[in-house]
Scaffold this motif. Structure first.
Motif, PDB file in Angstrom:
ATOM      1  N   TYR A 122       0.829  -1.204   0.000  1.00 47.26           N
ATOM      2  CA  TYR A 122       0.000   0.000   0.000  1.00 47.26           C
ATOM      3  C   TYR A 122       0.866   1.258   0.000  1.00 47.26           C
ATOM      4  O   TYR A 122       1.764   1.408   0.829  1.00 47.26           O
ATOM      5  CB  TYR A 122      -0.932   0.023   1.216  1.00 47.26           C
ATOM      6  CG  TYR A 122      -1.899  -1.139   1.247  1.00 47.26           C
ATOM      7  CD1 TYR A 122      -2.575  -1.535   0.084  1.00 47.26           C
ATOM      8  CD2 TYR A 122      -2.134  -1.853   2.415  1.00 47.26           C
ATOM      9  CE1 TYR A 122      -3.446  -2.612   0.104  1.00 47.26           C
ATOM     10  CE2 TYR A 122      -3.005  -2.925   2.441  1.00 47.26           C
ATOM     11  CZ  TYR A 122      -3.661  -3.304   1.286  1.00 47.26           C
ATOM     12  OH  TYR A 122      -4.524  -4.370   1.297  1.00 47.26           O
TER      13      TYR A 122
ATOM     14  N   SER B 287      -0.313   4.391   0.335  1.00 42.19           N
ATOM     15  CA  SER B 287      -0.816   5.510   1.139  1.00 42.19           C
ATOM     16  C   SER B 287      -1.565   4.978   2.354  1.00 42.19           C
ATOM     17  O   SER B 287      -2.024   3.829   2.379  1.00 42.19           O
ATOM     18  CB  SER B 287      -1.768   6.365   0.307  1.00 42.19           C
ATOM     19  OG  SER B 287      -2.942   5.613   0.028  1.00 42.19           O
TER      20      SER B 287
ATOM     21  N   GLU C 182      -4.436   6.057   3.185  1.00 39.81           N
ATOM     22  CA  GLU C 182      -5.828   5.880   2.746  1.00 39.81           C
ATOM     23  C   GLU C 182      -6.054   4.425   2.326  1.00 39.81           C
ATOM     24  O   GLU C 182      -7.062   3.813   2.683  1.00 39.81           O
ATOM     25  CB  GLU C 182      -6.164   6.812   1.575  1.00 39.81           C
ATOM     26  CG  GLU C 182      -6.364   8.270   1.965  1.00 39.81           C
ATOM     27  CD  GLU C 182      -5.046   9.030   2.135  1.00 39.81           C
ATOM     28  OE1 GLU C 182      -3.967   8.410   1.978  1.00 39.81           O
ATOM     29  OE2 GLU C 182      -5.101  10.234   2.429  1.00 39.81           O
ATOM     30  N   GLN C 183      -5.094   3.893   1.577  1.00 39.74           N
ATOM     31  CA  GLN C 183      -5.232   2.489   1.152  1.00 39.74           C
ATOM     32  C   GLN C 183      -5.195   1.548   2.361  1.00 39.74           C
ATOM     33  O   GLN C 183      -5.883   0.531   2.380  1.00 39.74           O
ATOM     34  CB  GLN C 183      -4.090   2.119   0.187  1.00 39.74           C
ATOM     35  CG  GLN C 183      -4.245   2.725  -1.190  1.00 39.74           C
ATOM     36  CD  GLN C 183      -3.024   2.415  -2.054  1.00 39.74           C
ATOM     37  OE1 GLN C 183      -1.910   2.773  -1.712  1.00 39.74           O
ATOM     38  NE2 GLN C 183      -3.248   1.741  -3.168  1.00 39.74           N
TER      39      GLN C 183
ATOM     40  N   LEU D 160      -6.311   2.252   5.348  1.00 38.67           N
ATOM     41  CA  LEU D 160      -7.627   2.312   5.987  1.00 38.67           C
ATOM     42  C   LEU D 160      -8.680   1.597   5.145  1.00 38.67           C
ATOM     43  O   LEU D 160      -9.590   0.967   5.693  1.00 38.67           O
ATOM     44  CB  LEU D 160      -8.029   3.767   6.255  1.00 38.67           C
ATOM     45  CG  LEU D 160      -7.160   4.519   7.277  1.00 38.67           C
ATOM     46  CD1 LEU D 160      -7.795   5.853   7.632  1.00 38.67           C
ATOM     47  CD2 LEU D 160      -6.903   3.691   8.530  1.00 38.67           C
ATOM     48  N   ASP D 161      -8.563   1.685   3.815  1.00 35.63           N
ATOM     49  CA  ASP D 161      -9.465   0.909   2.936  1.00 35.63           C
ATOM     50  C   ASP D 161      -9.374  -0.576   3.282  1.00 35.63           C
ATOM     51  O   ASP D 161     -10.378  -1.279   3.368  1.00 35.63           O
ATOM     52  CB  ASP D 161      -9.064   1.075   1.456  1.00 35.63           C
ATOM     53  CG  ASP D 161      -9.491   2.425   0.901  1.00 35.63           C
ATOM     54  OD1 ASP D 161     -10.332   3.092   1.555  1.00 35.63           O
ATOM     55  OD2 ASP D 161      -8.975   2.810  -0.160  1.00 35.63           O
TER      56      ASP D 161
ATOM     57  N   PRO E  35     -16.542   8.510   6.532  1.00 34.45           N
ATOM     58  CA  PRO E  35     -15.557   9.413   5.913  1.00 34.45           C
ATOM     59  C   PRO E  35     -14.972  10.406   6.926  1.00 34.45           C
ATOM     60  O   PRO E  35     -13.761  10.660   6.919  1.00 34.45           O
ATOM     61  CB  PRO E  35     -16.367  10.151   4.837  1.00 34.45           C
ATOM     62  CG  PRO E  35     -17.457   9.195   4.474  1.00 34.45           C
ATOM     63  CD  PRO E  35     -17.795   8.458   5.742  1.00 34.45           C
TER      64      PRO E  35
ATOM     65  N   ARG F 143     -12.475   8.627   9.130  1.00 34.64           N
ATOM     66  CA  ARG F 143     -11.215   8.387   8.413  1.00 34.64           C
ATOM     67  C   ARG F 143     -10.345   9.635   8.438  1.00 34.64           C
ATOM     68  O   ARG F 143      -9.140   9.563   8.707  1.00 34.64           O
ATOM     69  CB  ARG F 143     -11.478   8.007   6.959  1.00 34.64           C
ATOM     70  CG  ARG F 143     -12.001   6.604   6.774  1.00 34.64           C
ATOM     71  CD  ARG F 143     -12.458   6.421   5.339  1.00 34.64           C
ATOM     72  NE  ARG F 143     -11.350   6.526   4.405  1.00 34.64           N
ATOM     73  CZ  ARG F 143     -10.820   5.481   3.763  1.00 34.64           C
ATOM     74  NH1 ARG F 143     -11.322   4.280   3.951  1.00 34.64           N
ATOM     75  NH2 ARG F 143      -9.821   5.646   2.932  1.00 34.64           N
ATOM     76  N   THR F 144     -10.965  10.780   8.139  1.00 34.94           N
ATOM     77  CA  THR F 144     -10.198  12.032   8.117  1.00 34.94           C
ATOM     78  C   THR F 144      -9.604  12.316   9.492  1.00 34.94           C
ATOM     79  O   THR F 144      -8.445  12.731   9.611  1.00 34.94           O
ATOM     80  CB  THR F 144     -11.122  13.192   7.689  1.00 34.94           C
ATOM     81  OG1 THR F 144     -11.876  12.762   6.545  1.00 34.94           O
ATOM     82  CG2 THR F 144     -10.325  14.421   7.333  1.00 34.94           C
TER      83      THR F 144
ATOM     84  N   LEU G  37      -6.705   9.905  10.205  1.00 35.59           N
ATOM     85  CA  LEU G  37      -5.503  10.294   9.449  1.00 35.59           C
ATOM     86  C   LEU G  37      -4.857  11.536  10.067  1.00 35.59           C
ATOM     87  O   LEU G  37      -3.625  11.640  10.118  1.00 35.59           O
ATOM     88  CB  LEU G  37      -5.854  10.553   7.976  1.00 35.59           C
ATOM     89  CG  LEU G  37      -6.217   9.291   7.180  1.00 35.59           C
ATOM     90  CD1 LEU G  37      -6.808   9.655   5.819  1.00 35.59           C
ATOM     91  CD2 LEU G  37      -4.982   8.400   6.995  1.00 35.59           C
TER      92      LEU G  37
END
Lengths: 265, 343
Positions: free
Chosen positions: B282, B284, B286-287, B289-290, B314, B317-318, B321
């Motif tokens: 991965y 990032s 973001e990936q 967390l995906d 969402p 997640r923000t 991060l």
């Protein structure tokens, strides 16, 4: 007055230190070392690197390399107490790396042994768990000697490399390495003396140990090159470790006068 | 008494010199780090009592870390793949290329707070900090040499014998000194000055979003990524593959239940150490967390805590991060004592 007291106290302390040092020194000097000589054999014949041998099951094998650690020597007294061979955290004293290809490595000394009567000897094939995870070492335990694993750090306790026509590995290689971490493959060996060994101020002994490599295959476990061409992972190595402990026997013991020991070193 | 008096006059002068900015910069760059245990941290696993950090020992360790002499053909140093600006991970490299350009199979981990780590490497195969360098030095896809070869090269080198003597007080280059010098460098790489650390000490405030992120982290992640080191140093299968392509911990333990398990990595400096996971799959966070929210692959050794994933809105997640960003330790990655020097 205070100064004089201090001076007296210092003298007393110095005297104590001298006495203690004297005792320590005396203890270190007291007793002779015990000499151990190891011969690698197959049955009764001397092992020759590169020669072909057969197991009882008819499998062929040869040895090209044979190296192992012996450590944690203890001598059992007639009264069931033990003399523990000194080992030092700062050096590899007491840890021996035996190499069939190096004659000097097959003769070494333990001790000094306090005077007394001894009925047997115990040692470890391998390195104890504490020392195996103690960080960078020197001497026989120097990891640069190649008896050290990097994929599972720790010493290689027992290393046998050779060939067998029955091995399915490339070039029919036979590779048995034991070593590593959690379930330690270090094995303890106890050998009883036929007649007790006397260590006095004038006489020590030389123990001639035979390590019979035929027992690596025909031992507590029957190991066959066809099914076990390589043993390195902890599971497979456990059986090799068991068998490595069964290699040793005392062939003979002879008295070694003080003068002979001095010459030998 | 008389003899020492003239020196007293020099003291104020020395004090003035030390106060000058260039002198301070010089001292920061040349001071020797010591292992100080940050407040609230556990006792380190590596004991420097047997390998006391000295200025010459640390400098030797740093020099060795950045010197490709430790590799077979003099092409790869520890510092080739462990870059300070990436918290000593290898930025943008899923796996690193070793000697002759050959790729390794696992992602280069960041190096910090190693003195607290019980075992090293992704699979915990190295049980002592001093012995860790032996693995990359002798790995054919990393430095491709051996400990014995490196010692031999150092002995024949024009500079090193003198540096070893200075570091250890007597002449002699051997593997123990080489490994202990390296441990003086790697063991003092302490990262404990992130915004998170200052927040915990009450010295700095979090934004409401960062605060939410911390709460989410503690609810969903902290059982494995345990504070303050942000790892519990266990081995777990985090559901990357239904059939693990890399046996991981099982290679070391020989146990089936360890298939596909890897050491829980610390999340400190996580924003700097991309790519992520043991194979760097991965790019990032973001990936990442995906993956945790919807990509968990079931398998017999999957960690039970991840059986249902970690679903996040969402906003969550923000926030998470934003919190992970507070784990970046700028003073660590810019600490000149840890940087390559050319003296």
């Amino acid at each position: 007055m205070k100064n004089r007291m201090n001076l007296a106290a210092r003298h007393l302390a110095a005297a104590w230190l001298l006495l203690l040092a004297g005792c320590g020194h005396g203890a270190a000097q007291n007793g002779l070392p015990l000499r151990i000589e190891i011969s690698h054999v197959v049955g009764e014949a001397p092992l020759r690197l590169g020669d072909s041998y057969k197991t009882s099951a008819g499998d062929g094998w040869s040895a090209e390399r044979l190296r192992y650690y012996l450590s944690n020597f203890r001598l059992r007294r007639a009264d069931s107490t033990w003399f523990v061979n000194p080992q030092s955290a700062d050096s590899s004293r007491g840890y021996f790396l035996v190499d069939e290809a190096d004659a000097a490595s097959k003769q070494f000394q333990i001790g000094p042994i306090p005077e007394g009567t001894y009925s047997g000897i115990e040692f470890l094939v391998g390195v104890d768990a504490a020392r195996n995870s103690a960080g960078a070492q020197t001497g026989t335990l120097d990891p640069a000697r190649g008896m050290f694993w990097t994929w599972n750090t720790g010493y290689i306790f027992f290393q046998f490399e050779g060939h067998s026509p029955q091995s399915s590995d490339a070039e029919h290689a036979l590779t048995y390495h034991t070593g590593g971490g959690a379930d330690s493959p270090a094995r303890s060996v106890f050998l009883q003396f036929q007649t007790p060994v006397q260590v006095t101020a004038e006489n020590s002994a030389e123990l001639h140990l035979y390590a019979d490599l035929s027992r690596l295959f025909d031992g507590a476990h029957a190991l066959r090159p066809a099914t076990l061409p390589t043993a390195m992972d902890p599971k497979a190595a456990a059986e090799v470790a068991d068998n490595s402990a069964g290699l040793f026997r005392i062939d003979h013991i002879h008295k070694l006068p003080k003068a002979g020991l001095a010459q030998g070193q | 008494m008389k003899r020492s008096t003239p020196w007293l006059f020099a003291l104020p002068l020395l004090g003035m010199l030390a106060a000058m900015p260039w002198a301070q910069a010089w001292m920061t760059a040349h001071a020797t780090p010591r292992l100080q245990v940050p407040e609230g941290w556990p006792v380190p696993r590596y004991d420097f009592a047997g390998n006391p950090v000295t200025s010459a020992g640390f400098a030797l360790g740093r020099r060795l870390f950045y010197d490709p002499i430790l590799s077979r053909d003099g092409s790869i140093a520890c510092g080739s793949c462990h870059q300070q600006f990436a918290a000593f991970a290898h930025l943008d490299h899923r796996v690193s290329h070793g000697i002759g350009g050959v790729n390794g199979k696992r992602n280069t981990p960041g190096l910090f707070n190693l003195a607290w780590q019980p075992d090293l490497m992704w699979d915990g195969s190295v049980h002592h900090l001093e012995l860790q360098p032996v693995a990359p030095m002798s790995n054919p896809v990393e430095m491709g040499g051996s400990l014995a070869l490196a010692v031999d090269k150092l002995r024949r080198n024009a500079r090193y014998p003198e540096l070893f003597a200075q570091a250890f007080g007597s002449p002699g280059v051997d593997s123990q000194r080489l490994l202990r010098a390296l441990a003086q460098f790697t063991g003092t790489l302490v990262s404990a000055d992130s915004r998170y650390d200052r927040f915990v000490k009450g010295k700095e405030a979090f934004t409401p979003q960062e605060r939410d992120g911390l709460d989410l982290f503690r609810e969903h992640c902290a059982s494995c990524h345990r504070e303050p080191l942000f790892s519990d140093f266990s081995y777990r299968n985090n559901g990357l593959d239904a059939a693990p392509r890399d046996a991981g911990r099982a290679v070391v333990s020989g146990r089936d239940e360890d298939q596909g398990r890897f050491r829980v990595p610390s999340l400190r400096n996580i924003a700097l150490t991309a790519p992520y996971m043991h194979d760097g799959r991965y790019d990032s966070l973001e990936q990442v967390l995906d993956h945790y929210s919807g990509g968990i692959q079931p398998s017999p050794t999957l960690d039970p805590s991840l059986a249902h994933g970690v679903p996040l809105s969402p906003d969550q997640r923000t926030a998470l991060l934003a919190f992970l960003d507070t784990l970046t330790d700028e003073s660590f990655v810019h600490d000149r004592r840890f940087a390559e020097t050319h003296d």
